[in-house]
Design a protein around this motif. Structure first.
Motif, PDB file in Angstrom:
ATOM      1  N   THR A   1       0.826  -1.208   0.000  1.00 22.87           N
ATOM      2  CA  THR A   1       0.000   0.000   0.000  1.00 22.87           C
ATOM      3  C   THR A   1       0.858   1.256   0.000  1.00 22.87           C
ATOM      4  N   ASP A   2       2.027   1.204   0.592  1.00 24.71           N
ATOM      5  CA  ASP A   2       2.923   2.351   0.562  1.00 24.71           C
ATOM      6  C   ASP A   2       3.357   2.658  -0.872  1.00 24.71           C
ATOM      7  N   SER A   3       3.664   1.627  -1.623  1.00 24.57           N
ATOM      8  CA  SER A   3       4.040   1.831  -3.021  1.00 24.57           C
ATOM      9  C   SER A   3       2.845   2.261  -3.863  1.00 24.57           C
ATOM     10  N   LEU A   4       1.650   1.786  -3.502  1.00 24.30           N
ATOM     11  CA  LEU A   4       0.458   2.211  -4.228  1.00 24.30           C
ATOM     12  C   LEU A   4       0.238   3.707  -4.091  1.00 24.30           C
ATOM     13  N   VAL A   5       0.501   4.231  -2.900  1.00 23.67           N
ATOM     14  CA  VAL A   5       0.379   5.670  -2.678  1.00 23.67           C
ATOM     15  C   VAL A   5       1.339   6.421  -3.603  1.00 23.67           C
ATOM     16  N   HIS A   6       2.548   5.884  -3.754  1.00 27.32           N
ATOM     17  CA  HIS A   6       3.538   6.499  -4.643  1.00 27.32           C
ATOM     18  C   HIS A   6       3.014   6.554  -6.073  1.00 27.32           C
ATOM     19  N   LEU A   7       2.491   5.428  -6.567  1.00 26.45           N
ATOM     20  CA  LEU A   7       1.981   5.400  -7.942  1.00 26.45           C
ATOM     21  C   LEU A   7       0.747   6.271  -8.103  1.00 26.45           C
ATOM     22  N   GLU A   8      -0.067   6.361  -7.052  1.00 26.14           N
ATOM     23  CA  GLU A   8      -1.227   7.250  -7.120  1.00 26.14           C
ATOM     24  C   GLU A   8      -0.801   8.696  -7.285  1.00 26.14           C
ATOM     25  N   SER A   9       0.240   9.082  -6.575  1.00 25.57           N
ATOM     26  CA  SER A   9       0.712  10.463  -6.656  1.00 25.57           C
ATOM     27  C   SER A   9       1.267  10.790  -8.035  1.00 25.57           C
ATOM     28  N   LEU A  10       1.668   9.770  -8.771  1.00 23.03           N
ATOM     29  CA  LEU A  10       2.169   9.957 -10.130  1.00 23.03           C
ATOM     30  C   LEU A  10       1.060   9.800 -11.175  1.00 23.03           C
ATOM     31  N   ASP A  11      -0.182   9.646 -10.715  1.00 23.60           N
ATOM     32  CA  ASP A  11      -1.334   9.412 -11.603  1.00 23.60           C
ATOM     33  C   ASP A  11      -1.136   8.172 -12.465  1.00 23.60           C
ATOM     34  N   GLN A  12      -0.581   7.116 -11.843  1.00 25.48           N
ATOM     35  CA  GLN A  12      -0.358   5.863 -12.552  1.00 25.48           C
ATOM     36  C   GLN A  12      -0.963   4.671 -11.814  1.00 25.48           C
ATOM     37  N   CYS A  13      -1.911   4.947 -10.923  1.00 22.71           N
ATOM     38  CA  CYS A  13      -2.545   3.891 -10.127  1.00 22.71           C
ATOM     39  C   CYS A  13      -4.054   4.093 -10.182  1.00 22.71           C
ATOM     40  N   PHE A  14      -4.790   3.051 -10.603  1.00 23.40           N
ATOM     41  CA  PHE A  14      -6.214   3.181 -10.858  1.00 23.40           C
ATOM     42  C   PHE A  14      -6.952   1.981 -10.263  1.00 23.40           C
ATOM     43  N   SER A  15      -7.735   2.233  -9.232  1.00 23.67           N
ATOM     44  CA  SER A  15      -8.449   1.176  -8.529  1.00 23.67           C
ATOM     45  C   SER A  15      -9.681   0.746  -9.308  1.00 23.67           C
ATOM     46  N   TRP A  16     -10.083  -0.501  -9.109  1.00 24.36           N
ATOM     47  CA  TRP A  16     -11.281  -1.042  -9.768  1.00 24.36           C
ATOM     48  C   TRP A  16     -11.883  -2.115  -8.876  1.00 24.36           C
ATOM     49  N   THR A  17     -13.144  -2.429  -9.118  1.00 26.34           N
ATOM     50  CA  THR A  17     -13.832  -3.450  -8.339  1.00 26.34           C
ATOM     51  C   THR A  17     -14.311  -4.593  -9.219  1.00 26.34           C
ATOM     52  N   THR A  18     -15.032  -4.263 -10.281  1.00 27.69           N
ATOM     53  CA  THR A  18     -15.562  -5.278 -11.184  1.00 27.69           C
ATOM     54  C   THR A  18     -14.711  -5.345 -12.453  1.00 27.69           C
ATOM     55  N   THR A  19     -14.850  -6.435 -13.188  1.00 31.78           N
ATOM     56  CA  THR A  19     -14.109  -6.587 -14.442  1.00 31.78           C
ATOM     57  C   THR A  19     -14.468  -5.474 -15.416  1.00 31.78           C
ATOM     58  N   GLU A  20     -15.727  -5.067 -15.415  1.00 33.04           N
ATOM     59  CA  GLU A  20     -16.156  -3.983 -16.301  1.00 33.04           C
ATOM     60  C   GLU A  20     -15.445  -2.676 -15.943  1.00 33.04           C
ATOM     61  N   GLU A  21     -15.258  -2.423 -14.650  1.00 33.83           N
ATOM     62  CA  GLU A  21     -14.531  -1.221 -14.232  1.00 33.83           C
ATOM     63  C   GLU A  21     -13.069  -1.306 -14.636  1.00 33.83           C
ATOM     64  N   LEU A  22     -12.478  -2.493 -14.537  1.00 30.76           N
ATOM     65  CA  LEU A  22     -11.090  -2.661 -14.969  1.00 30.76           C
ATOM     66  C   LEU A  22     -10.967  -2.308 -16.447  1.00 30.76           C
ATOM     67  N   GLU A  23     -11.888  -2.781 -17.259  1.00 34.75           N
ATOM     68  CA  GLU A  23     -11.835  -2.503 -18.699  1.00 34.75           C
ATOM     69  C   GLU A  23     -11.889  -0.985 -18.940  1.00 34.75           C
ATOM     70  N   GLU A  24     -12.700  -0.280 -18.168  1.00 35.65           N
ATOM     71  CA  GLU A  24     -12.782   1.168 -18.313  1.00 35.65           C
ATOM     72  C   GLU A  24     -11.494   1.846 -17.859  1.00 35.65           C
ATOM     73  N   GLN A  25     -10.923   1.368 -16.762  1.00 34.45           N
ATOM     74  CA  GLN A  25      -9.717   1.997 -16.227  1.00 34.45           C
ATOM     75  C   GLN A  25      -8.512   1.816 -17.151  1.00 34.45           C
ATOM     76  N   LEU A  26      -8.530   0.781 -17.975  1.00 35.25           N
ATOM     77  CA  LEU A  26      -7.423   0.560 -18.901  1.00 35.25           C
ATOM     78  C   LEU A  26      -7.298   1.668 -19.933  1.00 35.25           C
ATOM     79  N   SER A  27      -8.292   2.530 -20.029  1.00 32.82           N
ATOM     80  CA  SER A  27      -8.199   3.680 -20.928  1.00 32.82           C
ATOM     81  C   SER A  27      -7.089   4.637 -20.515  1.00 32.82           C
ATOM     82  N   HIS A  28      -6.629   4.524 -19.269  1.00 38.44           N
ATOM     83  CA  HIS A  28      -5.540   5.374 -18.801  1.00 38.44           C
ATOM     84  C   HIS A  28      -4.183   4.956 -19.356  1.00 38.44           C
ATOM     85  N   VAL A  29      -4.094   3.734 -19.875  1.00 41.52           N
ATOM     86  CA  VAL A  29      -2.830   3.257 -20.441  1.00 41.52           C
ATOM     87  C   VAL A  29      -2.609   3.933 -21.781  1.00 41.52           C
ATOM     88  N   LEU A  30      -1.503   4.617 -21.901  1.00 44.67           N
ATOM     89  CA  LEU A  30      -1.223   5.372 -23.140  1.00 44.67           C
ATOM     90  C   LEU A  30      -0.430   4.524 -24.120  1.00 44.67           C
TER      91      LEU A  30
END
Length: 248
Positions: free
Chosen positions: A219-248
């Motif tokens: 979780t400490d490393s997750l905070v680091h990635l969140e601060s870099l706008d490179q960490c995206f939480s999800w709950t359902t598979t459908e949400e994961l598919e949506e969050q993958l839009s952040h991958v450039l």
């Protein structure tokens, strides 16, 4: 090394110094390494965008990796892949071939999405590797249920929302059975035919009977990635598919 190796000499130096930590490559292993790179040249250096997808290969978690591959491969001129599908690197027994193979692909991928659902197994080792400066700026982390999104009862009006909340409880609630029973009662109040057993079975099928958690180091490393706008939480598979839009 703070940058991606641009030629074979730099690559060899990187493998020796940053991956093998000074363990020497004999001439045969060096040639096998270069041969592997030549054989994968079109894959690693082609004009398409490459996505090196990381995560747990265990069932049922691999299902989410396969869905991520589907989403990314539907992009124009894209190639998303898993390490396991790539040819093996044949070197002498003294060389950790899987580790070297990992870095060869990670170094030249355009993006490295890592899907994290628990804090054990190979995905965690991969997480430690991609935190290196050479790889970090191309890494996108997708931890499951880092945040609770369905804790507002006003949202719990559909079967999908009830199921999503059940997964959140599996990650965050100590008294899971009691919380699932209360959630099932909430579902019935909304006219939904969902029992406590239904929710328990759904959680088991999604998590393979595992009690999911993330250690403090994770979780400490997750905070680091969140601060870099490179960490995206999800709950359902459908949400994961949506969050993958952040991958450039």
């Amino acid at each position: 090394m703070a940058k991606i190796p641009e030629n074979t000499d730099e690559l060899t130096d990187f493998i020796i110094d940053d991956v093998l930590y000074g363990l020497e490559l004999d001439p045969v292993d060096s040639e096998r390494l270069l041969s592997y790179m030549r054989e994968r040249h079109e894959h690693l250096f082609g004009p398409h965008s490459t996505y090196f997808v990381l995560g747990s290969y265990e069932s049922p978690f691999k299902y989410r990796l396969d869905k991520a591959l589907d989403v990314l491969n539907h992009r124009h001129d894209a190639y998303a892949y898993l390490l396991a599908t790539q040819p093996d690197l044949c070197v002498s027994d003294k060389i950790p071939d899987l580790k070297v193979k990992f870095f060869l692909h990670a170094l030249y991928a355009d993006a490295i999405p890592l899907i994290l659902e628990h804090d054990t197994g190979g995905a965690v080792a991969e997480f430690g590797r991609v935190e290196r400066p050479t790889l970090l700026d191309r890494t996108y982390l997708f931890p499951r249920v880092l945040e609770e999104r369905y804790d507002d009862e006003s949202l719990l009006t559909t079967q999908d929302a009830i199921r999503a909340r059940a997964i959140e409880l599996a990650y965050h609630a100590d008294n899971l059975n009691e919380r699932l029973a209360a959630l099932a009662e909430r579902a019935r109040d909304q006219g939904l035919d969902i029992s406590t057993q239904d929710l328990g079975s759904y959680v088991d099928s999604e998590l393979g009977g595992r009690t999911p958690l993330y250690s403090g180091l994770i979780t400490d490393s997750l905070v680091h990635l969140e601060s870099l706008d490179q960490c995206f939480s999800w709950t359902t598979t459908e949400e994961l598919e949506e969050q993958l839009s952040h991958v450039l």
